[in-house]
Design an enzyme around this catalytic site. Structure first.
Site, PDB file in Angstrom:
ATOM      1  N   SER A  81      34.314  98.854  42.399  1.00  0.00           N
ATOM      2  CA  SER A  81      34.135  97.760  43.350  1.00  0.00           C
ATOM      3  C   SER A  81      32.940  97.856  44.286  1.00  0.00           C
ATOM      4  O   SER A  81      32.682  96.907  45.027  1.00  0.00           O
ATOM      5  CB  SER A  81      35.393  97.578  44.186  1.00  0.00           C
ATOM      6  OG  SER A  81      36.339  96.890  43.430  1.00  0.00           O
ATOM      7  N   LYS A 111      33.633  95.914  54.770  1.00  0.00           N
ATOM      8  CA  LYS A 111      34.654  95.246  53.947  1.00  0.00           C
ATOM      9  C   LYS A 111      35.952  95.113  54.742  1.00  0.00           C
ATOM     10  O   LYS A 111      36.313  96.017  55.503  1.00  0.00           O
ATOM     11  CB  LYS A 111      34.881  96.081  52.680  1.00  0.00           C
ATOM     12  CG  LYS A 111      35.754  95.441  51.615  1.00  0.00           C
ATOM     13  CD  LYS A 111      35.801  96.340  50.370  1.00  0.00           C
ATOM     14  CE  LYS A 111      36.627  95.753  49.242  1.00  0.00           C
ATOM     15  NZ  LYS A 111      36.575  96.613  48.022  1.00  0.00           N
ATOM     16  N   SER A 171      35.416  94.364  43.775  1.00  0.00           N
ATOM     17  CA  SER A 171      36.040  93.574  44.816  1.00  0.00           C
ATOM     18  C   SER A 171      35.232  93.493  46.106  1.00  0.00           C
ATOM     19  O   SER A 171      35.535  92.662  46.956  1.00  0.00           O
ATOM     20  CB  SER A 171      37.421  94.143  45.129  1.00  0.00           C
ATOM     21  OG  SER A 171      37.292  95.478  45.611  1.00  0.00           O
TER      22      SER A 171
HETATM   23  N1  GLN Z   1      37.996  95.714  39.397  1.00  0.00           N
HETATM   24  C1  GLN Z   1      38.849  96.860  39.480  1.00  0.00           C
HETATM   25  C2  GLN Z   1      40.255  96.417  39.779  1.00  0.00           C
HETATM   26  O1  GLN Z   1      40.475  95.244  39.803  1.00  0.00           O
HETATM   27  C3  GLN Z   1      38.347  97.805  40.513  1.00  0.00           C
HETATM   28  C4  GLN Z   1      38.607  97.348  41.873  1.00  0.00           C
HETATM   29  C5  GLN Z   1      38.105  98.309  42.911  1.00  0.00           C
HETATM   30  O2  GLN Z   1      37.290  99.185  42.630  1.00  0.00           O
HETATM   31  N2  GLN Z   1      38.642  98.156  44.095  1.00  0.00           N
HETATM   32  O3  GLN Z   1      41.139  97.178  39.977  1.00  0.00           O
END
Ligand code: GLN
Length: 466
Positions: free
Chosen positions: A165, A66, A141
Site C-alpha cells: 500500500s 494517512k 491503500s
Molecule cells: N492491497 C492489499 C490489500 O488489499 C494491500 C493493502 C495494504 O498494503 N494495506 O490487502
C-alpha cells in the site's frame, strides 16, 4: 521545493515554517475545491493549529499523514464510516516523531477503508483521483498520500504498507515510496489491519526526501513490542553513495512471459542503467512466489478479522441502534463497507475450528518458504529489482466488481511483507503518460543498500545518463 531544501532554508532562517505551511494549506484548499479535485484529503489542520519547528531534520516541512495514524488535533477515520469523526485520545509515535523533527502536519489523507484495497475506491468518503490521469485510480491503500505528493501539495507524506500500500500507489502516481523492514518503524497508534504485516512507510518526490522522512520516523519504541532496538543509519546521506560493484538480482518469477510489454521494456531499460552505474545484474529464482497472493489473502484477512472485532459500537466510533446487545452489534457492524465485510468473513472462516490448519497453517508454511527464498537469494545478490505492479494505474471503477483482479495488483509487493524485508518503488518511466515504478527489495535491515541503489537509478534519469 524538496523537503530537504525547505528544512535547510527554515533552519537558516530564510524561510518561515508558518508561511510555508499556510501556503501549502491554501494551495490544497483552492485546488481540491475545484471540479476535478483529487479528494486526496479527509481532513485539514485548521490555520490556527498549524505549527512547525525551526529546527530538526524536517524543520518546517509540510507533511500529510494517512488517516489510519492517530493524531491529536484531527479525526482518525481509516476511511471508514464506522470511525466517522473519531478523535483519538493519543498520538501515533510516527506522528510525534514527525512533529519532533520539525514537520508541520497539514492534513490526513484518503485511503481504502482500514487499508484494505489497491485503489482507494474502498474509502467510505469517495475515491481519490490520480493526478497523472484524473479518470484513473492513484493506487492504494495509501492513495491519498501518494496523490498528495504527486500533485505537489506536500513534499513528503506517510502511509502504511501491509501488502504494497505504499509501493503500489507510489508506482501509479510516479513518486518514491518506501516500506522499511518490519520492526524498523513503530506501529504504536497505527490502526491495526494485519499486525504481522503492517509497516508505516514514506513517500517523496525524490529518493532523498523519502529517505529523510524515513529517518525521522524510524527507531525503537518501547510502546510497540515488535519495534526493534536497532541503530537508525543516516538514510538520507547514503542516497548519493552510488552503486558501483553492487550485485542486482532479477527474480524470474517477477518478469513472467505474461508481463505487460511496456513494463517489461522499462524494467529492461532500468537494468541497462544499473549496469551503466557499475552494478552487475544477474537472474535469480524465488520459486515459492506463486504462493504469495493465496497466502497473503488468508493471513491478512485472518488477522484483520481479529483486529476489527473491536469495532462493536461499545468502544470506538459509531454505535448502531438495536433493542438488545446482539442487535446493536449487528447494526453497528453494518457500517463496514463491502470489502471489509468480505475480509472479516474470509478471515473468520480461515480461523474457524476444523479449517484452521488447512488454511491458516498452510498459509503460514508458505510464508516461511517465501522468506527462505529471499534468504537464499540474498546470499548471492545485494538487492533485487522487479516491477512494482503488473499494470499502470487502471480506470476508476474498472476493477471494483472483481476483487480477485484487484488482489492481483499486489502480486509483486506482498512478498516483502510476508518476509518482513524492506522494499521501495522508484519511477522508471511512463507508458502513454502513466507513471511506472520499479521495485528494489533488500535483505532485513539493509534499507541503506536499497536507498543507494534507488538513488543511483534516480540520478541516472535526472542526468539523462547512461
Ligand atoms: N492491497 C492489499 C490489500 O488489499 C494491500 C493493502 C495494504 O498494503 N494495506 O490487502
Amino acid at each position: 521545493m524538496t523537503a530537504s531544501e525547505i528544512a535547510a532554508a527554515v533552519r537558516d532562517g530564510t524561510l518561515s515554517p508558518l508561511a510555508t505551511a499556510l501556503k501549502a494549506r491554501e494551495d490544497i484548499v483552492s485546488r481540491e475545491g475545484q471540479p476535478g479535485g483529487l479528494n486526496a484529503f479527509l481532513a485539514l489542520t485548521s490555520e490556527e493549529l498549524l505549527e512547525g519547528g525551526v529546527d530538526g531534520l524536517l524543520a518546517g516541512v509540510p507533511v500529510a499523514v494517512k488517516d489510519n495514524l492517530a493524531t491529536r488535533d484531527l479525526p482518525t477515520t481509516c476511511g471508514s464510516k464506522i470511525l466517522e469523526g473519531y478523535q483519538s485520545p493519543f498520538e501515533a509515535t510516527v506522528v510525534r516523531r514527525l512533529r519532533e523533527a520539525g514537520a508541520v502536519l497539514v492534513g490526513k489523507t484518503n485511503m481504502d477503508e482500514f487499508a484494505m484495497g489497491s485503489s482507494t475506491e474502498n474509502s467510505a468518503y469517495g475515491p481519490t483521483r490520480n493526478p497523472a490521469a484524473l479518470d484513473r485510480v492513484p493506487g492504494g491503500s495509501s492513495g491519498g498520500s501518494a496523490a498528495a505528493v504527486a500533485a505537489g501539495y506536500v513534499p513528503i507524506a506517510v502511509g502504511s504498507d501491509t501488502g504494497g500500500s505504499v509501493r503500489q500507489p507510489a508506482s501509479f502516481c510516479g513518486v518514491v515510496g518506501i516500506k522499511p523492514t518490519y520492526g524498523r518503524v513503530s506501529r504504536y497508534g497505527l490502526v491495526a489491519f494485519a499486525s504481522s504485516l503492517d509497516q508505516v512507510g514514506t513517500f517523496g518526490r525524490t529518493v532523498h526526501d523519502a529517505a529523510l522522512a524515513l529517518q525521522a520516523i524510524s527507531g525503537h519504541d518501547p510502546r510497540d513490542a515488535t519495534s526493534a532496538d536497532r541503530e537508525v543509519p543516516d538514510f538520507a546521506n547514503v542516497v548519493h553513495g552510488g552503486m558501483s560493484g553492487m550485485v542486482v538480482g532479477v527474480p524470474r518469477e517477477y518478469v513472467p512471459e505474461t508481463l505487460d510489454a511496456g513494463i517489461r521494456r522499462l524494467v529492461e531499460e532500468s537494468l541497462e542503467r544499473l549496469r551503466g552505474l557499475g552494478a552487475t545484474v544477474k537472474s535469480v529464482s524465488l520459486p515459492h512466489t506463486r504462493f504469495a497472493i493465496p497466502a497473503y489473502y488468508v493471513l491478512a484477512p485472518a488477522e484483520a478479522s481479529s483486529n476489527l472485532a473491536r469495532y462493536d459500537g461499545v468502544r470506538f466510533g459509531e454505535r448502531g441502534a438495536g433493542g438488545d446487545i446482539g442487535a446493536m452489534y449487528e447494526s453497528t457492524r453494518e457500517a463496514f463497507g463491502p470489502e471489509v465485510k468480505r475480509r472479516i468473513m474470509l478471515g473468520t472462516y480461515a480461523l474457524s475450528s476444523g479449517y484452521y490448519d488447512q488454511y491458516y497453517g498452510t498459509a503460514q508454511r508458505a510464508r516461511a518458504l517465501i522468506a527462505q527464498d529471499f534468504e537464499h537469494a540474498f546470499c548471492d545478490v545485494d538487492v533485487l529489482f522487479t516491477p512494482t505492479a503488473p499494470t499502470p494505474a487502471f480506470r476508476i471503477g474498472e476493477r471494483v466488481a472483481d476483487p480477485v483482479s484487484m488482489y492481483l495488483s499486489d502480486v509483486f509487493t506482498v512478498t516483502a511483507n510476508l518476509a518482513g524485508i524492506p522494499g521501495m518503488s522508484v519511477p522508471i518511466g511512463r507508458i502513454d503518460g502513466l507513471p511506472i515504478g520499479g521495485q528494489f527489495l533488500a535483505p532485513w535491515w539493509e534499507e541503506s543498500t536499497m536507498l543507494r541503489a534507488a538513488g543511483a537509478l534516480e540520478s541516472s534519469f535526472s542526468e539523462g545518463g547512461t
